[in-house]
Design an enzyme around this catalytic site. Structure first.
Site, PDB file in Angstrom:
ATOM      1  N   TYR A  98      79.933  45.234  49.117  1.00  0.00           N
ATOM      2  CA  TYR A  98      80.610  43.938  49.114  1.00  0.00           C
ATOM      3  C   TYR A  98      80.036  43.015  48.047  1.00  0.00           C
ATOM      4  CZ  TYR A  98      83.274  45.043  53.290  1.00  0.00           C
ATOM      5  OH  TYR A  98      84.159  45.611  54.173  1.00  0.00           O
ATOM      6  N   GLU A 140      82.662  46.888  60.794  1.00  0.00           N
ATOM      7  CA  GLU A 140      82.320  48.235  60.316  1.00  0.00           C
ATOM      8  C   GLU A 140      80.991  48.713  60.887  1.00  0.00           C
ATOM      9  OE1 GLU A 140      82.692  47.545  56.106  1.00  0.00           O
ATOM     10  OE2 GLU A 140      84.787  46.970  56.402  1.00  0.00           O
TER      11      GLU A 140
END
Length: 392
Positions: A98, A140
């Site tokens: 990310y 996640e």
């Protein structure tokens, strides 16, 4: 969720950012893949990148998330986040990636918007990004904790030709270990080595009801007209035989049956979208579901209807099932000709619907279901490939 100051800035700049998202995402992917070519080689779908559909999906999700933050400041778009998180988990996306996305996305924003990206604007959109990213990371993390290993080797024990373009593979763990359960409607990621050294990943719905020691998925060979054929589907069709070993993820996906035995169901599919519906039907038949189940499917022809025998057989085991098929050509007696049309299909009050197939098909079916009184919250869908529902 979004700070008051940032909300004002995002609201003022959303039209300009939204209008430029197509160019921003194009430059973002180009910059990121130039700096990190292994991501394109081994993580991102090269076919979707070439077609531009992944850029459209990313732009749509960013715009939808930002809009939701402004319109519903006290909650999150959990359905959208869940769908993305399940796909990321099946790919093995990690939190550090990310930061890589952030670096190249904000470089692209600055490049496209130039002087309009003041420190205040950058800070506001940075807040939007990390709200979305951290929410996904949290979901996640939970999915990884529930599922265990990201991938493991599975041996092909059976290969079945369903139609001219669809093959079913049945596999069991090559390491002899236990098989985790899954919820009907979920998918697995399959990673294969290609001739150029890439290790590309694709998702395939599990097309059989949950079993004790096997996984089953069905693959349609992708033909895109003038575009290149699907890399992974072509490889699986041409090269994978009984005895070969594939890398499979655990099962992920949030299009899953979530209804009691007294809930009427409608399972609508078109083309290869039949695969999760057959798994659902197999489960319903095995569990003795007694409420009405309406089975709807559209295809080019009966010969193109993958898993048709299972589709009909599982529905036939249910005590209260209605089956309606439509074919564009060669429709047999009792089937409709043309596209799926629910005008004459009774839909029981309180029906929960599950859709899978091409996006125009699902939009049309959803509109018809809502017109028949089905609550929008009770219409669930799965998109094969980038989710372009929001990318209008």
């Amino acid at each position: 969720m979004l700070s008051e100051q940032s909300a004002v800035t995002v609201r003022a700049t959303l039209p300009a950012v939204g209008a430029s998202l197509g160019e921003i995402t194009e430059r973002f992917y180009a910059g990121m893949f130039a700096a990190r070519p292994e991501l394109l080689r081994d993580l991102f779908n090269r076919g979707n990148q070439a077609a531009g559909t992944q850029r459209q999906a990313l732009a749509g999700s960013i715009a939808a998330f930002a809009t939701h933050l402004l319109d519903h400041p006290d909650d999150r778009p959990d359905a959208m986040l869940s769908r993305i998180a399940h796909k990321h988990a099946s790919l093995g996306v990690t939190p550090d990636q990310y930061a890589i996305v952030h670096e190249h996305l904000f470089a692209a924003i600055a490049e496209v918007l130039g002087d309009a990206v003041t420190p205040e604007v950058a800070a506001a959109w940075d807040e939007v990004y990390w709200l979305m990213a951290n929410a996904l990371i949290a979901v996640e993390k939970r999915l990884y904790e529930e599922s265990g290993a990201v991938r493991r080797p599975w041996e092909v024990v059976e290969r079945v030709t369903e139609t001219a373009d669809v093959v079913t593979f049945r596999l069991r763990p090559a390491d002899g270990g236990p098989v985790r359960g899954f919820r009907p409607g979920q998918y697995v990621s399959v990673r294969v080595p290609l001739a150029d050294g890439a290790r590309q990943i694709r998702q395939y719905s599990l097309s059989g009801a949950p079993g004790p020691d096997l996984r089953q998925f069905s693959v349609k060979r992708v033909h895109e007209g003038g575009a290149p054929d699907g890399e992974v589907s072509s490889h699986l069709h041409a090269h994978v035989r009984v005895g070969d070993v594939l890398e499979l993820s655990e099962a992920y996906g949030d299009l899953v049956l979530d209804a009691g035995d007294d809930t009427p169901l409608l399972l609508a599919s078109a083309g290869i979208g039949v695969t999760p519906m057959v798994a659902m039907l197999g489960h319903l038949a095995g569990s003795g579901h007694r409420a009405p189940v309406t089975v709807v499917h559209g295809d080019r022809s009966p010969a193109d209807h993958a898993l048709r025998t299972d589709h009909e057989a599982y529905a036939g085991k249910l005590p209260d099932a209605t089956v309606r098929f439509w074919y564009e050509r060669d429709a047999p007696a009792g089937a409709g000709t043309g596209y799926v049309d629910l005008a004459d299909v009774p839909v029981a009050p309180g029906t929960r619907a599950y859709l899978c197939g091409p996006l125009p098909f699902m939009r049309r079916v959803r509109e018809q279901l809502i017109a028949k009184g089905v609550a929008p919250a009770d219409v669930h869908y799965e998109v094969f490939g980038p989710d372009l529902w929001l990318a209008r």
